[in-house]
Design a protein around this motif. Structure first.
Motif, PDB file in Angstrom:
ATOM      1  N   SER A   1     -85.506  94.784 -20.149  1.00 41.89           N
ATOM      2  CA  SER A   1     -85.756  94.401 -19.026  1.00 41.89           C
ATOM      3  C   SER A   1     -86.978  93.255 -19.231  1.00 41.89           C
ATOM      4  O   SER A   1     -87.349  92.363 -18.214  1.00 41.89           O
ATOM      5  N   ALA A   2     -87.678  92.955 -20.400  1.00 40.30           N
ATOM      6  CA  ALA A   2     -88.615  92.147 -20.495  1.00 40.30           C
ATOM      7  C   ALA A   2     -88.481  91.075 -21.662  1.00 40.30           C
ATOM      8  O   ALA A   2     -89.051  90.298 -22.059  1.00 40.30           O
ATOM      9  N   VAL A   3     -86.937  91.215 -22.189  1.00 49.67           N
ATOM     10  CA  VAL A   3     -86.451  90.434 -23.326  1.00 49.67           C
ATOM     11  C   VAL A   3     -86.278  89.018 -22.883  1.00 49.67           C
ATOM     12  O   VAL A   3     -85.908  88.691 -21.761  1.00 49.67           O
ATOM     13  N   THR A   4     -86.873  88.149 -23.489  1.00 41.61           N
ATOM     14  CA  THR A   4     -86.568  86.730 -23.258  1.00 41.61           C
ATOM     15  C   THR A   4     -85.718  85.822 -24.263  1.00 41.61           C
ATOM     16  O   THR A   4     -85.158  84.685 -23.803  1.00 41.61           O
ATOM     17  N   LEU A   5     -85.518  86.557 -25.387  1.00 42.40           N
ATOM     18  CA  LEU A   5     -84.423  85.942 -26.191  1.00 42.40           C
ATOM     19  C   LEU A   5     -83.476  87.070 -26.559  1.00 42.40           C
ATOM     20  O   LEU A   5     -83.974  87.983 -27.080  1.00 42.40           O
ATOM     21  N   LEU A   6     -82.042  86.849 -26.395  1.00 37.22           N
ATOM     22  CA  LEU A   6     -80.801  87.816 -26.793  1.00 37.22           C
ATOM     23  C   LEU A   6     -79.921  86.993 -27.657  1.00 37.22           C
ATOM     24  O   LEU A   6     -79.275  86.171 -26.939  1.00 37.22           O
ATOM     25  N   GLU A   7     -79.641  87.505 -28.833  1.00 37.61           N
ATOM     26  CA  GLU A   7     -78.794  86.911 -29.700  1.00 37.61           C
ATOM     27  C   GLU A   7     -77.756  87.737 -30.102  1.00 37.61           C
ATOM     28  O   GLU A   7     -77.844  88.706 -30.630  1.00 37.61           O
ATOM     29  N   LEU A   8     -76.560  87.516 -29.566  1.00 34.80           N
ATOM     30  CA  LEU A   8     -75.319  88.387 -30.002  1.00 34.80           C
ATOM     31  C   LEU A   8     -74.286  87.370 -30.596  1.00 34.80           C
ATOM     32  O   LEU A   8     -72.877  88.070 -30.183  1.00 34.80           O
TER      33      LEU A   8
ATOM     34  N   LEU B   1     -75.827  91.723 -16.656  1.00 35.21           N
ATOM     35  CA  LEU B   1     -76.596  90.820 -17.192  1.00 35.21           C
ATOM     36  C   LEU B   1     -77.708  90.059 -16.202  1.00 35.21           C
ATOM     37  O   LEU B   1     -78.523  89.686 -16.734  1.00 35.21           O
ATOM     38  N   ALA B   2     -77.215  89.916 -15.077  1.00 32.61           N
ATOM     39  CA  ALA B   2     -78.092  89.239 -14.108  1.00 32.61           C
ATOM     40  C   ALA B   2     -79.432  89.950 -13.787  1.00 32.61           C
ATOM     41  O   ALA B   2     -80.356  89.416 -13.199  1.00 32.61           O
ATOM     42  N   LEU B   3     -79.672  91.213 -14.353  1.00 33.73           N
ATOM     43  CA  LEU B   3     -80.818  91.933 -14.082  1.00 33.73           C
ATOM     44  C   LEU B   3     -82.013  91.558 -15.124  1.00 33.73           C
ATOM     45  O   LEU B   3     -83.192  91.832 -15.139  1.00 33.73           O
ATOM     46  N   LEU B   4     -81.489  90.789 -16.164  1.00 34.60           N
ATOM     47  CA  LEU B   4     -82.579  90.426 -17.330  1.00 34.60           C
ATOM     48  C   LEU B   4     -83.246  89.166 -16.828  1.00 34.60           C
ATOM     49  O   LEU B   4     -83.051  88.129 -17.081  1.00 34.60           O
ATOM     50  N   LEU B   5     -84.053  89.202 -15.961  1.00 29.34           N
ATOM     51  CA  LEU B   5     -84.886  88.094 -15.211  1.00 29.34           C
ATOM     52  C   LEU B   5     -85.751  87.566 -15.997  1.00 29.34           C
ATOM     53  O   LEU B   5     -86.027  86.233 -15.922  1.00 29.34           O
ATOM     54  N   THR B   6     -86.233  88.030 -17.181  1.00 27.49           N
ATOM     55  CA  THR B   6     -86.935  87.237 -18.051  1.00 27.49           C
ATOM     56  C   THR B   6     -86.302  86.396 -19.188  1.00 27.49           C
ATOM     57  O   THR B   6     -86.796  85.637 -19.790  1.00 27.49           O
ATOM     58  N   LEU B   7     -84.922  86.624 -19.235  1.00 28.16           N
ATOM     59  CA  LEU B   7     -84.185  86.095 -20.272  1.00 28.16           C
ATOM     60  C   LEU B   7     -84.259  84.472 -20.190  1.00 28.16           C
ATOM     61  O   LEU B   7     -83.834  83.913 -19.065  1.00 28.16           O
ATOM     62  N   THR B   8     -84.723  83.811 -21.165  1.00 28.06           N
ATOM     63  CA  THR B   8     -84.398  82.397 -21.402  1.00 28.06           C
ATOM     64  C   THR B   8     -83.576  81.879 -22.211  1.00 28.06           C
ATOM     65  O   THR B   8     -82.989  80.622 -22.333  1.00 28.06           O
ATOM     66  N   ARG B   9     -83.075  82.702 -23.285  1.00 27.39           N
ATOM     67  CA  ARG B   9     -82.003  82.309 -24.261  1.00 27.39           C
ATOM     68  C   ARG B   9     -81.238  83.306 -24.572  1.00 27.39           C
ATOM     69  O   ARG B   9     -81.368  84.467 -25.011  1.00 27.39           O
ATOM     70  N   LEU B  10     -79.486  83.029 -24.263  1.00 24.79           N
ATOM     71  CA  LEU B  10     -78.583  83.945 -24.468  1.00 24.79           C
ATOM     72  C   LEU B  10     -77.669  83.200 -25.546  1.00 24.79           C
ATOM     73  O   LEU B  10     -76.941  82.255 -24.945  1.00 24.79           O
TER      74      LEU B  10
ATOM     75  N   ALA C   1     -70.345  84.847 -12.384  1.00 22.98           N
ATOM     76  CA  ALA C   1     -70.854  83.838 -11.581  1.00 22.98           C
ATOM     77  C   ALA C   1     -72.334  84.297 -11.563  1.00 22.98           C
ATOM     78  O   ALA C   1     -73.240  83.437 -11.420  1.00 22.98           O
ATOM     79  N   SER C   2     -72.719  85.455 -11.607  1.00 22.50           N
ATOM     80  CA  SER C   2     -73.865  86.023 -11.424  1.00 22.50           C
ATOM     81  C   SER C   2     -74.743  85.516 -12.835  1.00 22.50           C
ATOM     82  O   SER C   2     -76.078  85.909 -12.339  1.00 22.50           O
ATOM     83  N   LEU C   3     -74.382  85.134 -13.729  1.00 22.03           N
ATOM     84  CA  LEU C   3     -75.204  84.473 -14.855  1.00 22.03           C
ATOM     85  C   LEU C   3     -76.248  83.545 -14.290  1.00 22.03           C
ATOM     86  O   LEU C   3     -77.106  83.257 -14.723  1.00 22.03           O
ATOM     87  N   SER C   4     -75.677  82.769 -13.234  1.00 21.01           N
ATOM     88  CA  SER C   4     -76.498  81.643 -12.704  1.00 21.01           C
ATOM     89  C   SER C   4     -77.361  82.059 -11.965  1.00 21.01           C
ATOM     90  O   SER C   4     -78.342  81.432 -11.845  1.00 21.01           O
ATOM     91  N   LEU C   5     -77.850  83.455 -11.821  1.00 20.19           N
ATOM     92  CA  LEU C   5     -78.861  83.852 -10.837  1.00 20.19           C
ATOM     93  C   LEU C   5     -79.924  84.265 -12.003  1.00 20.19           C
ATOM     94  O   LEU C   5     -81.117  84.823 -11.214  1.00 20.19           O
ATOM     95  N   LEU C   6     -79.819  84.227 -13.179  1.00 23.29           N
ATOM     96  CA  LEU C   6     -81.008  84.565 -14.126  1.00 23.29           C
ATOM     97  C   LEU C   6     -81.818  83.447 -13.852  1.00 23.29           C
ATOM     98  O   LEU C   6     -81.641  82.206 -14.309  1.00 23.29           O
ATOM     99  N   PRO C   7     -83.080  83.435 -13.249  1.00 28.09           N
ATOM    100  CA  PRO C   7     -84.062  82.635 -13.135  1.00 28.09           C
ATOM    101  C   PRO C   7     -84.704  81.746 -13.962  1.00 28.09           C
ATOM    102  O   PRO C   7     -85.181  80.573 -13.820  1.00 28.09           O
ATOM    103  N   ASN C   8     -84.633  82.311 -15.348  1.00 25.93           N
ATOM    104  CA  ASN C   8     -85.492  81.556 -16.320  1.00 25.93           C
ATOM    105  C   ASN C   8     -84.674  81.303 -17.539  1.00 25.93           C
ATOM    106  O   ASN C   8     -84.965  80.662 -18.459  1.00 25.93           O
ATOM    107  N   LEU C   9     -83.244  81.425 -17.364  1.00 27.65           N
ATOM    108  CA  LEU C   9     -82.380  81.026 -18.439  1.00 27.65           C
ATOM    109  C   LEU C   9     -82.471  79.583 -18.716  1.00 27.65           C
ATOM    110  O   LEU C   9     -81.887  78.753 -17.648  1.00 27.65           O
TER     111      LEU C   9
END
Length: 529
Positions: free
Chosen positions: A218-225, A237-246, A258-266
């Motif tokens: 829930s607090a992750v900003t960078l997720l590298e997979l 995935l749309a619940l990761l509101l702090t995510l800036t880089r995926l 389409a819910s990926l676009s709801l990530l406010p900080n991506l």
């Protein structure tokens, strides 16, 4: 008489005696470590850690039996506890349970580039540890005791043979950065670590992203997979509101929710190397902003289809997505090629606690003054791809800012007042006209990410960069660096340092290609002693 006395002390058989083997760790090094608290045993070909290293702060030194002196340099009784132990690039196959005899250790770095197959459970007794590097070993598992290390901020287990991560690691309450690349993981670890900000799990065998694991991030900003075997992306995935880089490069993903676009900080979504269907290649080439805009359009189409032919569009919604304003607290006016932002846009956000603003891809030449109306809540601002030639000091009134994106403008400097942005963690300045590292950035101690690629920066001051204790990502690629100061290798918080595309001759391109750790180690080796 004195002549014969001296002669009598000569060992006439010295040439026939077998010389004593040199100690694996010179005594002078141990003596210095008692004073400094640092013991560097990297690259010494050790197959095991000598027992006198573990007992460094327990046994009295030899000089305690030899003499009693009150000179400052010989006060052995004033020794300090060992806090940093460096054991990297040896041939260690195991670590003794006696590591618990060094409870004051804060850094165990160290252990990378060895032949370790397992760790002793007593590692969990090193309660002062803040950083552990175990990369490039042969570890197939981690001891549960690691979960007792509540002060560790960085854990690097990359390049091992791990198939799983024990759930006990959730006890690492201070953990911020977790490196698991190049292992044999089939699933993400389920670690509800409250401070976890960056997870690197590329080059594994992950096939499925599960809701339980994602809910822990829930607090992750960078997720590298990248370089896994992921086929589907769950709506969670749309619940990761702090995510800036995926980073999802080189997986088996065929469709995007389409819910990926709801990530406010991506800000960065990497998808190269996936068999995506229904998305044109040229759209992917345009970048994250355009892709998210396309996905938001899909949501809008679905909503309009569900509303039926009687749905109406209010005049204000022609300029602004009111759904994003009310639900996501996001204000957007992007890709309009406009010289200014209309007042109607700001009027639509009145009395809303807007946290994110995106005015990218326009023709703005000045900082929109009405942004100051959002000063109490605004944390993320994107003014990239505009025509800004200077950054107004007004931006410094936005005290809640954590992310600033000013890429692809015409900036040459930043206002000195920016040093007062006490919460700023990330600033993106790629593709501008900076000829030097912005002075204000040296003074923002909260910075974690500085992106300065594709400018004309001619140098950096490593002594001042070292004061940015949280700085983990520094992009200086494609600049005008004629030399890289060796002291930059002392910036040990850096996990990603990009230097490619500069005209310096050393370090050589082959070293730069090996990655950040190799570059930093090379630079440290060049520091004059």
């Amino acid at each position: 008489m004195s002549h014969f006395k001296r002669a009598g002390n000569v060992d006439s058989l010295a040439g026939f005696r077998t010389p004593k083997p040199e100690a694996a760790v010179p005594y002078g090094l141990l003596k210095a470590a008692r004073k400094s608290g640092l013991l560097n045993l990297s690259g010494r070909g050790l197959t095991e850690v000598p027992q006198n290293v573990y007992r460094l702060n327990i046994d009295d030194p030899a000089e305690a039996q030899e003499n009693v002196s009150f000179r400052g340099s010989d006060r052995w009784w004033e020794q300090t506890d060992l806090t940093k132990l460096l054991l990297s690039s040896n041939q260690l196959t195991q670590l003794s349970e006696d590591i618990k005899l060094l409870p004051a250790l804060t850094i165990l770095d160290d252990l990378s580039n060895n032949l370790l197959k397992h760790l002793p459970s007593s590692v969990g007794r090193l309660s002062a540890l803040q950083k552990i590097s175990l990369c490039h070993n042969k570890l197939s598992s981690l001891p549960d005791g690691l979960g007792q290390l509540a002060n560790v901020k960085l854990l690097d287990c990359s390049h091992n043979q791990l198939t799983d991560v024990p759930v006990s690691l959730a006890g690492m309450l201070a953990l911020q950065q977790l490196y698991l690349q190049h292992n044999k993981l089939r699933r993400l670890p389920q670690l509800p670590a409250p401070a976890l900000r960056e997870v690197f799990a590329g080059n594994n065998q992950v096939e499925l992203l599960e809701a339980e694991q994602l809910s822990c991030l829930s607090a992750v900003t960078l997720l590298e997979l990248r370089d896994n075997k992921i086929r589907n992306l769950p709506e969670e995935l749309a619940l990761l509101l702090t995510l800036t880089r995926l980073d999802l490069s080189n997986n088996d993903i065929s469709t995007l929710p389409a819910s990926l676009s709801l990530l406010p900080n991506l800000k960065v979504l990497l998808l190269e190397g996936n068999p995506l269907r229904g998305i044109r290649r040229e759209l992917l080439a345009k970048g994250t902003g355009d892709l998210l805009k396309y996905l938001r359009g899909r949501i809008k189409e679905e909503a309009e289809g569900a509303a039926g032919p009687t749905a109406m569009t209010l005049p204000s919604e022609g300029l602004v997505n009111t759904h994003n304003i009310k639900t996501l607290k996001m204000l957007e006016y992007i890709d309009k090629q406009a010289a200014s932002v209309p007042d109607e846009v700001f009027d639509a956000a009145a009395h809303q606690a807007i946290t994110s603003v995106n005015f990218s891809r326009n023709q703005l030449t000045a900082f929109p003054p009405r942004l100051l109306e959002l000063h109490s809540s605004l944390s993320d601002i994107n003014l990239g791809f505009n025509r800004l030639s200077c950054c107004s000091a007004d931006i410094c009134s936005l005290q809640q800012l954590t992310h600033i994106d000013l890429r692809n403008n015409q900036l040459t400097d930043l206002p000195s007042e920016m040093k007062n942005l006490s919460k700023l963690r990330c600033i993106v300045l790629n593709h501008n006209r900076f000829s030097s590292f912005p002075e204000a950035l040296y003074q923002i101690v909260t910075l974690e990410t500085v992106m300065l690629g594709n400018n004309q920066v001619g140098g950096v001051d490593p002594s001042r960069l070292m004061q940015l204790l949280s700085l983990s990502t520094l992009d200086l690629s494609n600049n005008d660096l004629l030399n890289v100061p060796p002291e930059l290798g002392l910036c040990t918080s850096l996990r990603c340092l990009s230097l490619e595309g500069n005209p310096f001759r050393t370090p050589r391109a082959a070293i730069v290609a090996k990655g950040t750790n190799a570059v930093l180690e090379y630079l440290r080796s060049r520091i004059p002693t």
